[in-house]
Write a protein that holds these residues in place. Structure first.
Motif, PDB file in Angstrom:
ATOM      1  N   VAL A  72      51.354  49.158  41.568  1.00 59.36           N
ATOM      2  CA  VAL A  72      50.891  48.652  40.272  1.00 59.36           C
ATOM      3  C   VAL A  72      49.371  48.570  40.252  1.00 59.36           C
ATOM      4  O   VAL A  72      48.724  49.026  39.302  1.00 59.36           O
ATOM      5  N   VAL A  73      48.769  48.022  41.299  1.00 61.55           N
ATOM      6  CA  VAL A  73      47.315  47.868  41.316  1.00 61.55           C
ATOM      7  C   VAL A  73      46.611  49.232  41.374  1.00 61.55           C
ATOM      8  O   VAL A  73      45.563  49.421  40.761  1.00 61.55           O
ATOM      9  N   THR A  74      47.200  50.182  42.061  1.00 63.93           N
ATOM     10  CA  THR A  74      46.609  51.522  42.135  1.00 63.93           C
ATOM     11  C   THR A  74      46.608  52.176  40.756  1.00 63.93           C
ATOM     12  O   THR A  74      45.594  52.744  40.326  1.00 63.93           O
ATOM     13  N   ALA A  75      47.732  52.092  40.042  1.00 69.06           N
ATOM     14  CA  ALA A  75      47.804  52.656  38.695  1.00 69.06           C
ATOM     15  C   ALA A  75      46.858  51.917  37.752  1.00 69.06           C
ATOM     16  O   ALA A  75      46.163  52.539  36.938  1.00 69.06           O
ATOM     17  N   LEU A  76      46.800  50.595  37.867  1.00 70.64           N
ATOM     18  CA  LEU A  76      45.933  49.792  37.013  1.00 70.64           C
ATOM     19  C   LEU A  76      44.462  50.125  37.251  1.00 70.64           C
ATOM     20  O   LEU A  76      43.662  50.176  36.307  1.00 70.64           O
ATOM     21  N   GLY A  77      44.103  50.363  38.490  1.00 74.35           N
ATOM     22  CA  GLY A  77      42.726  50.728  38.819  1.00 74.35           C
ATOM     23  C   GLY A  77      42.267  51.995  38.110  1.00 74.35           C
ATOM     24  O   GLY A  77      41.100  52.137  37.756  1.00 74.35           O
ATOM     25  N   ARG A  78      43.201  52.905  37.876  1.00 76.60           N
ATOM     26  CA  ARG A  78      42.871  54.145  37.165  1.00 76.60           C
ATOM     27  C   ARG A  78      42.431  53.853  35.732  1.00 76.60           C
ATOM     28  O   ARG A  78      41.592  54.546  35.182  1.00 76.60           O
ATOM     29  N   TYR A  79      43.026  52.834  35.111  1.00 75.95           N
ATOM     30  CA  TYR A  79      42.703  52.512  33.717  1.00 75.95           C
ATOM     31  C   TYR A  79      41.505  51.600  33.580  1.00 75.95           C
ATOM     32  O   TYR A  79      40.832  51.621  32.548  1.00 75.95           O
ATOM     33  N   THR A  80      41.249  50.770  34.571  1.00 70.02           N
ATOM     34  CA  THR A  80      40.139  49.821  34.467  1.00 70.02           C
ATOM     35  C   THR A  80      38.867  50.325  35.141  1.00 70.02           C
ATOM     36  O   THR A  80      37.782  49.837  34.839  1.00 70.02           O
ATOM     37  N   GLY A  81      39.019  51.242  36.085  1.00 72.83           N
ATOM     38  CA  GLY A  81      37.870  51.699  36.860  1.00 72.83           C
ATOM     39  C   GLY A  81      37.443  50.704  37.926  1.00 72.83           C
ATOM     40  O   GLY A  81      36.425  50.908  38.593  1.00 72.83           O
ATOM     41  N   LEU A  82      38.212  49.634  38.096  1.00 70.07           N
ATOM     42  CA  LEU A  82      37.864  48.613  39.095  1.00 70.07           C
ATOM     43  C   LEU A  82      38.375  49.009  40.472  1.00 70.07           C
ATOM     44  O   LEU A  82      39.449  49.604  40.596  1.00 70.07           O
ATOM     45  N   PRO A  83      37.617  48.640  41.514  1.00 70.66           N
ATOM     46  CA  PRO A  83      38.081  48.920  42.878  1.00 70.66           C
ATOM     47  C   PRO A  83      39.287  48.047  43.224  1.00 70.66           C
ATOM     48  O   PRO A  83      39.471  46.964  42.654  1.00 70.66           O
TER      49      PRO A  83
END
Length: 175
Positions: A72-83
């Motif tokens: 979930v965090v990996t996919a979310l990082g793609r949308y937010t640009g956050l590390p």
């Protein structure tokens, strides 16, 4: 995709009927297999897209909890640009010996990300560990809040729970 559409898709993907032994030792005739929605790349991508606006302003690092929070965090990082940081239940005893792998969390505002929250126990433990590493943790974000006391347990620890969906949303989707 609407909120209701997503709830229906997750319910269709993850709701199972049969005979299941639960962690408590009790048996159930229904089971929610969260790994089924996490293993579907199209569905996981849609979940992340809809979660991105829920990330609190000021968040500097997304911290996914082992094991379900990691996809979930990996996919979310793609949308937010956050590390992203990947948080273990306990630090490994070899290599880097780190509890949080990936992005550094020290002196940074960290959002804990989890797939499903029931009692909130693992988030409470991981938040304490992250804070001990110097992270500023104020919120946790989950795909599904099972509405079984997790939000209240986190509030006691100074963590606000934000959820994309609730157990009620999934029950409504089953109708």
């Amino acid at each position: 995709m609407t909120h209701s559409d997503l709830a229906r898709r997750i319910h269709a993907a993850a709701h199972l009927s049969g005979r299941f032994t639960l962690r408590s030792g009790r048996t159930a005739t229904e089971y929610f297999d969260k790994y089924r929605f996490e293993a579907d790349p199209v569905l996981l991508d849609e979940i992340a897209r809809l979660m991105a606006p829920l990330v609190p302003a000021g968040t500097e690092v997304l911290a996914g909890l082992e094991m379900g929070g990691i996809p979930v965090v990996t996919a979310l990082g793609r949308y937010t640009g956050l590390p992203c940081a990947f948080v273990r239940k306990q630090a490994k005893s070899y290599g880097t010996c780190r509890l949080a792998e990936g992005a550094d969390v020290e002196e940074r505002r960290v959002l804990v990300v989890e797939d499903v929250v029931t009692s909130g126990g693992q988030i409470v433990l991981s938040t304490a560990d992250l804070r001990a590493l110097g992270a500023d943790v104020r919120e946790a974000l989950c795909v599904i809040d099972r509405e079984q006391g997790g939000a209240e347990a986190l509030r006691v620890e100074g963590v606000a729970l934000v959820s994309l969906l609730t157990a009620g949303d999934l029950r409504a989707a089953a109708v």
